[in-house]
Structure formats: structure tokens, C-alpha cells
Design a protein around this motif. Structure first.
Motif, PDB file in Angstrom:
ATOM      1  N   HIS B  45      17.933  36.582  47.446  1.00  0.00           N
ATOM      2  CA  HIS B  45      19.390  36.498  46.782  1.00  0.00           C
ATOM      3  C   HIS B  45      20.374  35.918  47.552  1.00  0.00           C
ATOM      4  O   HIS B  45      20.852  36.505  48.683  1.00  0.00           O
ATOM      5  CB  HIS B  45      19.390  37.970  46.314  1.00  0.00           C
ATOM      6  CG  HIS B  45      20.800  38.140  45.498  1.00  0.00           C
ATOM      7  ND1 HIS B  45      21.874  38.667  45.818  1.00  0.00           N
ATOM      8  CD2 HIS B  45      20.990  37.857  44.125  1.00  0.00           C
ATOM      9  CE1 HIS B  45      22.723  38.520  44.738  1.00  0.00           C
ATOM     10  NE2 HIS B  45      22.121  38.168  43.781  1.00  0.00           N
ATOM     11  N   LEU B  46      21.210  35.135  46.838  1.00  0.00           N
ATOM     12  CA  LEU B  46      22.492  34.471  47.592  1.00  0.00           C
ATOM     13  C   LEU B  46      23.627  35.124  47.175  1.00  0.00           C
ATOM     14  O   LEU B  46      24.582  35.394  47.890  1.00  0.00           O
ATOM     15  CB  LEU B  46      22.370  32.856  47.463  1.00  0.00           C
ATOM     16  CG  LEU B  46      21.149  32.187  48.058  1.00  0.00           C
ATOM     17  CD1 LEU B  46      21.483  30.759  47.476  1.00  0.00           C
ATOM     18  CD2 LEU B  46      21.187  32.276  49.489  1.00  0.00           C
ATOM     19  N   ILE B  47      23.777  34.871  45.826  1.00  0.00           N
ATOM     20  CA  ILE B  47      25.212  35.532  45.290  1.00  0.00           C
ATOM     21  C   ILE B  47      25.086  35.912  43.838  1.00  0.00           C
ATOM     22  O   ILE B  47      24.298  35.077  43.160  1.00  0.00           O
ATOM     23  CB  ILE B  47      26.205  34.422  45.630  1.00  0.00           C
ATOM     24  CG1 ILE B  47      27.748  35.074  45.454  1.00  0.00           C
ATOM     25  CG2 ILE B  47      25.720  32.910  44.763  1.00  0.00           C
ATOM     26  CD1 ILE B  47      28.820  33.754  45.936  1.00  0.00           C
ATOM     27  N   LEU B  48      25.880  36.799  43.498  1.00  0.00           N
ATOM     28  CA  LEU B  48      25.961  37.140  41.984  1.00  0.00           C
ATOM     29  C   LEU B  48      27.220  36.943  41.440  1.00  0.00           C
ATOM     30  O   LEU B  48      28.162  37.363  42.096  1.00  0.00           O
ATOM     31  CB  LEU B  48      25.600  38.471  41.940  1.00  0.00           C
ATOM     32  CG  LEU B  48      25.414  39.449  40.510  1.00  0.00           C
ATOM     33  CD1 LEU B  48      24.166  40.305  40.548  1.00  0.00           C
ATOM     34  CD2 LEU B  48      26.773  39.798  40.087  1.00  0.00           C
ATOM     35  N   ILE B  49      27.343  36.423  40.167  1.00  0.00           N
ATOM     36  CA  ILE B  49      28.922  36.270  39.724  1.00  0.00           C
ATOM     37  C   ILE B  49      28.599  37.201  38.281  1.00  0.00           C
ATOM     38  O   ILE B  49      27.742  36.630  37.633  1.00  0.00           O
ATOM     39  CB  ILE B  49      29.350  34.833  39.566  1.00  0.00           C
ATOM     40  CG1 ILE B  49      30.625  34.821  39.262  1.00  0.00           C
ATOM     41  CG2 ILE B  49      28.405  33.859  38.801  1.00  0.00           C
ATOM     42  CD1 ILE B  49      31.272  33.571  39.360  1.00  0.00           C
ATOM     43  N   ARG B  50      29.749  37.733  37.914  1.00  0.00           N
ATOM     44  CA  ARG B  50      29.743  38.561  36.673  1.00  0.00           C
ATOM     45  C   ARG B  50      30.266  37.662  35.641  1.00  0.00           C
ATOM     46  O   ARG B  50      31.131  36.723  35.880  1.00  0.00           O
ATOM     47  CB  ARG B  50      30.299  39.904  36.955  1.00  0.00           C
ATOM     48  CG  ARG B  50      29.764  40.596  37.927  1.00  0.00           C
ATOM     49  CD  ARG B  50      30.126  42.162  37.925  1.00  0.00           C
ATOM     50  NE  ARG B  50      29.617  42.939  39.033  1.00  0.00           N
ATOM     51  CZ  ARG B  50      28.438  43.379  39.152  1.00  0.00           C
ATOM     52  NH1 ARG B  50      27.633  43.405  38.214  1.00  0.00           N
ATOM     53  NH2 ARG B  50      28.021  44.010  40.303  1.00  0.00           N
ATOM     54  N   SER B  51      30.087  38.125  34.345  1.00  0.00           N
ATOM     55  CA  SER B  51      30.545  37.002  33.233  1.00  0.00           C
ATOM     56  C   SER B  51      31.919  37.164  33.247  1.00  0.00           C
ATOM     57  O   SER B  51      32.453  35.967  32.630  1.00  0.00           O
ATOM     58  CB  SER B  51      29.773  37.621  31.812  1.00  0.00           C
ATOM     59  OG  SER B  51      30.111  38.918  31.787  1.00  0.00           O
ATOM     60  N   ASN B  52      32.625  38.235  33.743  1.00  0.00           N
ATOM     61  CA  ASN B  52      34.251  38.011  33.530  1.00  0.00           C
ATOM     62  C   ASN B  52      34.697  37.516  34.971  1.00  0.00           C
ATOM     63  O   ASN B  52      35.940  37.559  35.129  1.00  0.00           O
ATOM     64  CB  ASN B  52      34.567  39.475  33.424  1.00  0.00           C
ATOM     65  CG  ASN B  52      34.179  40.580  34.625  1.00  0.00           C
ATOM     66  OD1 ASN B  52      33.627  40.166  35.488  1.00  0.00           O
ATOM     67  ND2 ASN B  52      34.824  41.672  34.674  1.00  0.00           N
ATOM     68  N   GLU B  53      34.067  36.967  35.930  1.00  0.00           N
ATOM     69  CA  GLU B  53      34.393  36.164  36.770  1.00  0.00           C
ATOM     70  C   GLU B  53      34.202  34.817  36.854  1.00  0.00           C
ATOM     71  O   GLU B  53      33.441  34.155  36.216  1.00  0.00           O
ATOM     72  CB  GLU B  53      33.637  36.548  38.329  1.00  0.00           C
ATOM     73  CG  GLU B  53      33.945  38.248  38.471  1.00  0.00           C
ATOM     74  CD  GLU B  53      32.951  38.667  39.566  1.00  0.00           C
ATOM     75  OE1 GLU B  53      31.722  38.379  39.736  1.00  0.00           O
ATOM     76  OE2 GLU B  53      33.416  39.427  40.522  1.00  0.00           O
ATOM     77  N   ARG B  54      35.357  34.222  37.587  1.00  0.00           N
ATOM     78  CA  ARG B  54      35.267  32.552  37.241  1.00  0.00           C
ATOM     79  C   ARG B  54      34.618  31.961  38.738  1.00  0.00           C
ATOM     80  O   ARG B  54      34.290  30.829  38.692  1.00  0.00           O
ATOM     81  CB  ARG B  54      36.597  32.231  36.943  1.00  0.00           C
ATOM     82  CG  ARG B  54      36.995  32.463  35.365  1.00  0.00           C
ATOM     83  CD  ARG B  54      35.980  31.818  34.495  1.00  0.00           C
ATOM     84  NE  ARG B  54      36.192  32.470  33.183  1.00  0.00           N
ATOM     85  CZ  ARG B  54      35.339  33.255  32.673  1.00  0.00           C
ATOM     86  NH1 ARG B  54      34.250  33.716  33.221  1.00  0.00           N
ATOM     87  NH2 ARG B  54      35.597  33.888  31.527  1.00  0.00           N
ATOM     88  N   GLU B  55      34.873  32.775  39.794  1.00  0.00           N
ATOM     89  CA  GLU B  55      34.577  31.932  40.893  1.00  0.00           C
ATOM     90  C   GLU B  55      34.384  32.905  42.114  1.00  0.00           C
ATOM     91  O   GLU B  55      35.150  33.950  41.961  1.00  0.00           O
ATOM     92  CB  GLU B  55      35.863  30.946  41.611  1.00  0.00           C
ATOM     93  CG  GLU B  55      35.328  30.303  42.797  1.00  0.00           C
ATOM     94  CD  GLU B  55      36.622  29.346  43.000  1.00  0.00           C
ATOM     95  OE1 GLU B  55      37.113  28.602  42.081  1.00  0.00           O
ATOM     96  OE2 GLU B  55      37.166  29.198  44.218  1.00  0.00           O
TER      97      GLU B  55
END
Lengths: 116, 111
Positions: B45-55
Motif C-alpha cells: 500500500h502506497l497512499i490513500l486519497i479520500r473522495s473529498n480530497e483533491r491532492e
């Protein structure tokens, strides 16, 4: 902490036989998921277990089944093996069973199954 | 079935260059994750971005998410030979701990 372990690492079976794969999650992780990886279909979700209950299931035939024990260890079973079942089977565990607390899954090294 | 496509399918660059991989998906998501896989081994696992995040940034990794276009990109800056691997995006929808993976990008970084 020890990582996710899977046994065996390699397995060769004959068409028509059945096979059981084992996965031990990271200590404290209650969710265990299984994935199949093949060159043709890529990574596909099989099922997920949380607290000994199957919570999600992918689009695989009934020959694929699994279970989870009270210590969170999980097994998956494939009956009446077909040549197309040859694949890398990956197990993953995660700490949180809740979507809002999900922080990613930790994968084991996989079991490479070859069906001849 | 796979959620979407990754682009390019294969990428070859020189050490020190930046690598950009793109991922598109089809349905609404809770979050999008990127994983790395070395030579048919387990995924990391490298990185997770949530749907309300842009970057989001993590070390040499930068991930963007555009939910209106249902797409994400992973940028690896100052690549190293050790970055040679396959990279997968995976989406998690409201069903919980069930990841849907893209087809992956094979990255080769030449020393």
C-alpha cells in the motif's frame, strides 16, 4: 509486528482436485480479504471476512469458498479445480472494519497455484 | 470485473526522471488507493486519497483525484531503479473493504 503470512507459497494441483489456502493476518486485524490475480483478468476480489462472517463477496462461482476463525486467521477453499484457477491468490488484512476508518490493506506474499 | 483502466500500461524512464501514471474508474467511490507490486509478489500500500480530497503527498509520491472526471494520477518524482514495479490503483466503494483494481502500469526505471 509480523506481516500477513500465507501458506503454502507454491502449490501444484491436478484438475478436479480441491485445495485449501491459509492466511494469517496482522495481529489485531479483524478483516481479511482474498484476491485472485491472473494475467488475463488482473486482480479480482473474491471475498472478505470480518469477525468470522463473510461480509462481501465477489463474482466467483460457488467452487470458491472461505471461512474465518475466531483468531482472525482465514482459509479459502477451491473445489473441483479447473485449469483457469491457476493464479496468484493474495490475502489482505486491515485494522478497521468500518469504511470511515479504512486506511488501506496489508497484503501477504501470495500463494501461487498451478493447476495441471 | 475491473473498475477501470490505467494509462499507460507500460512506462520506461531513466533514473531521476518523474513518472506519471493515470487511473480512471467508473462508479462513485469512498476512496482511491495506489499499490505497488514487485515481480508477482504481494502488493504494498502506497497512499490513500479520500473522495473529498483533491491532492495528497507522501515522500516522493503525489496523488491527485478528480471525482468529476472519475480519474486519478500518481506522480513519482526523482525516480530510482528500486521504483521498478507494477503500480495499481484500487477503488473502495460504499460496500466496505472490497477493492476494485485497475489493470496496472508496469514501470521500469533504468539506472
Amino acid at each position: 509486528k509480523a506481516g500477513v503470512t500465507q501458506t503454502p507459497r507454491y502449490l501444484i494441483k491436478t484438475r478436479g482436485q480441491q485445495v485449501t489456502l491459509s492466511c494469517s493476518p496482522i495481529s489485531g486485524h479483524r478483516s481479511v480479504s482474498w484476491y485472485q490475480q491472473t494475467p488475463g483478468q488482473g486482480l479480482q476480489f473474491l471475498f472478505e471476512y470480518f469477525s468470522e462472517t463473510q461480509r462481501n463477496k465477489g463474482n466467483f462461482p460457488g467452487r470458491f469458498s472461505g471461512r474465518q476463525f475466531s483468531n482472525s486467521r482465514s482459509e479459502m477453499n477451491v473445489s473441483t479445480l479447473e485449469l483457469g484457477d491457476s493464479a496468484l491468490y493474495l490475502c489482505a488484512s486491515s485494522f478497521s472494519g468500518q469504511t470511515t476508518g479504512f486506511v488501506g490493506q496489508y497484503f501477504g506474499p501470495g500463494t501461487r497455484l498451478t493447476v495441471t | 470485473s475491473q473498475q477501470g483502466e490505467e494509462d499507460p500500461q507500460a512506462l520506461s524512464i531513466q533514473e531521476g526522471e518523474n513518472a506519471t501514471m493515470n487511473c480512471s474508474y467508473k462508479t462513485s467511490i469512498n476512496n482511491l488507493q495506489w499499490y505497488r507490486q514487485n515481480s508477482g509478489r504481494g502488493l504494498v500500500h502506497l497512499i490513500l486519497i479520500r473522495s473529498n480530497e483533491r491532492e495528497k503527498h507522501s515522500g516522493r509520491l503525489r496523488v491527485t483525484l478528480d471525482t468529476s472526471k472519475k480519474s486519478s494520477s500518481l506522480l513519482i518524482t526523482a525516480s530510482r531503479a528500486a521504483d521498478t514495479a507494477s503500480y495499481f490503483c484500487a477503488t473502495e466503494n460504499n460496500a466496505g473493504n472490497m477493492l476494485t483494481f485497475g489493470g496496472g502500469t508496469r514501470l521500469m526505471v533504468k539506472p
